[in-house]
Design an enzyme around this catalytic site. Structure first.
Site, PDB file in Angstrom:
ATOM      1  N   SER A   3      39.536  22.928   7.419  1.00 25.91           N
ATOM      2  CA  SER A   3      40.456  23.951   6.940  1.00 25.91           C
ATOM      3  C   SER A   3      40.662  25.078   7.941  1.00 25.91           C
ATOM      4  O   SER A   3      40.333  26.235   7.678  1.00 25.91           O
ATOM      5  CB  SER A   3      39.960  24.464   5.602  1.00 25.91           C
ATOM      6  OG  SER A   3      39.769  23.340   4.764  1.00 25.91           O
TER       7      SER A   3
ATOM      8  N   ARG B 180      43.699  27.300  16.543  1.00 29.18           N
ATOM      9  CA  ARG B 180      42.843  28.487  16.710  1.00 29.18           C
ATOM     10  C   ARG B 180      41.808  28.477  15.600  1.00 29.18           C
ATOM     11  O   ARG B 180      42.005  27.860  14.562  1.00 29.18           O
ATOM     12  CB  ARG B 180      43.671  29.782  16.633  1.00 29.18           C
ATOM     13  CG  ARG B 180      44.326  29.988  15.281  1.00 29.18           C
ATOM     14  CD  ARG B 180      45.077  31.312  15.141  1.00 29.18           C
ATOM     15  NE  ARG B 180      45.688  31.382  13.814  1.00 29.18           N
ATOM     16  CZ  ARG B 180      46.849  30.828  13.511  1.00 29.18           C
ATOM     17  NH1 ARG B 180      47.535  30.191  14.437  1.00 29.18           N
ATOM     18  NH2 ARG B 180      47.335  30.900  12.283  1.00 29.18           N
TER      19      ARG B 180
ATOM     20  N   ASP C 203      42.387  21.508   3.442  1.00 30.42           N
ATOM     21  CA  ASP C 203      41.905  21.650   2.053  1.00 30.42           C
ATOM     22  C   ASP C 203      43.041  21.928   1.071  1.00 30.42           C
ATOM     23  O   ASP C 203      42.994  21.505  -0.079  1.00 30.42           O
ATOM     24  CB  ASP C 203      40.797  22.718   1.929  1.00 30.42           C
ATOM     25  CG  ASP C 203      41.180  24.077   2.491  1.00 30.42           C
ATOM     26  OD1 ASP C 203      42.288  24.221   3.035  1.00 30.42           O
ATOM     27  OD2 ASP C 203      40.361  25.004   2.372  1.00 30.42           O
TER      28      ASP C 203
END
Ligand code: ADP
Ligand code: MG
Length: 528
Positions: free
Chosen positions: A156, A171, A209
């Site tokens: 996630s 990132r 997720d």
């Protein structure tokens, strides 16, 4: 008195009015469209290659792992075919040191090790057989694929997805910072550590997720047309929704099933309004951002999610504690103490340390309706080592905590409202009067008292939703969302492997998910 006045002034700065909500919804819609048009916008609006949501059933044993930000969860999901499933799961906290490890390998080796422990503990037979086969077959790679568990990897963090089990990290967020991993394929990183341990596991699908939550809730919500949105309010916050391909203007590379005309989009809404066009910005929001590992980024998330609410609260109450004109958590003010005679704060208390206050204390505060705030005062004692807090100090603490929690819920409503308006479902004549399902997951929405109610209250005042619209919006907890959702996507991916032609993977997904609809109430074996 001074404390009361100071508290009121802080609370006031966390107020988030109906007008604020409406203005933010408009800006959210604007930034969503911008992200659908091109890359490099504040909201990434990432295509997921998932082109439909399930509504039926399939058989098989799948693994799912979930790196959420705080915990790493490993589970196996047995879809029984007859509309039932069983989940076995274990969860371990990710050590803080690994979140900022020097190399990606250190983190992923830890994850692979947890998978190994899980297999030994819960699937000993399968594991033993595999090791035996390895010792008798000359080419391990020759059989590995056939006998391996297919695993959905819920990861996630923002990823540029290049296929169903391939995606590079854009990132880190949520306090992770391992520069070595940025730009690398996270599935390959995990697979390589799994292979080093010779585990019979294949990383078959990369799952956000939010997408897992959307998938799981689509077959879990009774009498539903499929959920329109899957949203997370845990360590971080994010959402995925079903978008029309016609509105996705930026190019989508690689193959996908175009027949549905839709694709699930991972919004990465944690970075909504990084430019602060509309987001509130109190002195404590500013201080938090400055000390974070990613100043100027994830600005919406920093006002909404579990990782940050406790810290906002800590910064605000530290200002009260340092204020020479008032007495807060200090002896002089503890005339009404009923626990001990004087308030004292242990030196090691989290209130003195950055990130030292867990958001769970906001839930304790919000849930304490006792006249003497005995639950909160016990919570302060137990978790923050603030001993014998005076009643008025606990009242101030609660007022500020409640204001921060309420602002977070109303900000959450902004994202939910905007996505629902974006899908046009409320005005779709075919759906007249039918419920609009939103699946949510994460500790904040699960445990913070009345979080969903506060979201609903804000939805009612949004232009274009109103009382009538809000009544149709059902916000339901997608329980075991990450496990079941990731297992479903692993199932789809396994289907794609078999017929490499990619013939009818969506058809398989649809029929595959049918029975699972009925499976919500099914027997589960969870060892969380
Ligand atoms: P993840 O994001 O790793 O999937 P969770 O959904 O459990 O994990 O979210 C963990 C976050 O939720 C942490 O930031 C924690 O501080 C916060 N949290 C845990 N329990 C509570 C609670 N009772 N009330 C509010 N926040 C909580
Ligand atoms: Mg999670």
């Amino acid at each position: 008195m001074a404390l009361e006045a100071e508290t009121k002034s802080i609370v006031k700065q966390f107020e988030y009015t109906d007008d604020d909500v409406n203005q933010a919804v408009k800006e959210f819609l604007r930034q969503m469209s911008e992200g659908l048009g091109k890359d490099g916008t504040s909201m990434s609006q990432i295509p997921t290659y998932v082109t439909g949501v399930p509504n039926g059933t399939e058989k098989g044993l799948y693994m799912a792992v979930d790196l959420g930000g705080t915990n790493f969860r490993v589970c196996s999901v047995k879809l029984n075919g007859g509309g039932t499933f069983n989940i076995t799961s274990d969860k371990v906290a990710v050590p803080k040191a690994l979140m900022v490890a020097k190399t990606a390998e250190e983190l992923f080796a830890f994850l692979a090790l947890q998978i190994k422990k899980f297999l030994e503990k819960h699937h000993g037979d399968h594991f033993e057989q595999h090791i035996r086969r390895r010792m008798t077959v000359s080419s391990p790679d020759g059989f590995r694929d056939e006998h391996a568990f297919r695993m959905g990897f819920t990861f996630s963090f923002p990823v540029q997805q290049m296929g169903i089990n391939k995606g590079t990290l854009i990132r880190w967020t949520k306090g992770f910072d391992i520069p070595d991993a940025v730009g690398k394929d996270v599935c390959a990183l995990l697979q390589s550590e799994i292979d080093k341990l010779h585990l019979p596991v294949k990383v078959a699908a990369l799952v956000n997720d939010t997408v897992g939550t959307l998938m799981a809730h689509s077959y879990g919500a009774p009498g539903s047309n499929g959920a329109v949105l899957g949203a997370i309010f845990g360590t971080g916050t994010n959402g995925a929704y079903v978008e029309k391909m016609s509105k996705l203007k930026k190019p989508v590379v690689g193959e996908y099933d175009a027949s549905t005309g839709e694709m699930v989009i991972n919004t990465e809404w944690g970075s909504f309004d990084n430019q602060l066009n509309v987001l509130p910005n109190t002195p404590w929001d500013i201080a938090l951002d400055k000390q974070s590992v990613n100043p100027g980024l994830q600005m919406y998330e920093k006002r909404v999610s579990g990782m940050f609410l406790g810290e906002i609260l800590r910064l605000a109450i530290n200002d009260l504690m340092k204020n020479p004109d008032i007495s807060f958590f200090k002896d002089e003010n503890s005339s009404t103490n009923d626990l001990r005679s004087t308030t004292d704060i242990a030196e090691a208390s989290g209130v003195y340390k950055m990130w030292g206050v867990d958001s769970a204390i906001l839930s304790v505060a919000a849930g304490d309706h006792t006249p003497g705030l005995s639950l909160l005062r016990k919570g302060l004692d137990d978790t923050l080592h603030i001993h014998a807090a005076a009643l008025e100090d606990a009242q101030s603490f609660k007022a500020i905590a409640d204001a921060i929690g309420r602002r977070a819920a109303r900000l959450s409503a902004v994202a939910i409202a905007a996505v629902i308006l974006q899908t046009g479902k409320l005005s779709d004549p075919e759906l007249k009067g039918e419920p609009i399902d939103v699946g949510v997951d994460g500790s904040l929405v699960e445990h913070y008292p009345y979080f969903r109610e506060m979201i609903h209250e804000a939805l009612r005042i949004v232009d274009g939703i109103g009382e009538e619209g809000a009544k149709r919006i059902r916000i339901g907890l997608a329980e075991d969302g990450s496990g079941v959702g990731a297992a479903l996507i692993a199932l789809v991916a396994a289907g794609m492997e078999k017929n490499a032609s990619n013939a009818d993977y969506l058809g398989e997904l649809r029929s595959g998910a049918k029975a699972a609809a009925a499976s919500e109430d099914n027997e589960k074996a969870t060892s969380d």
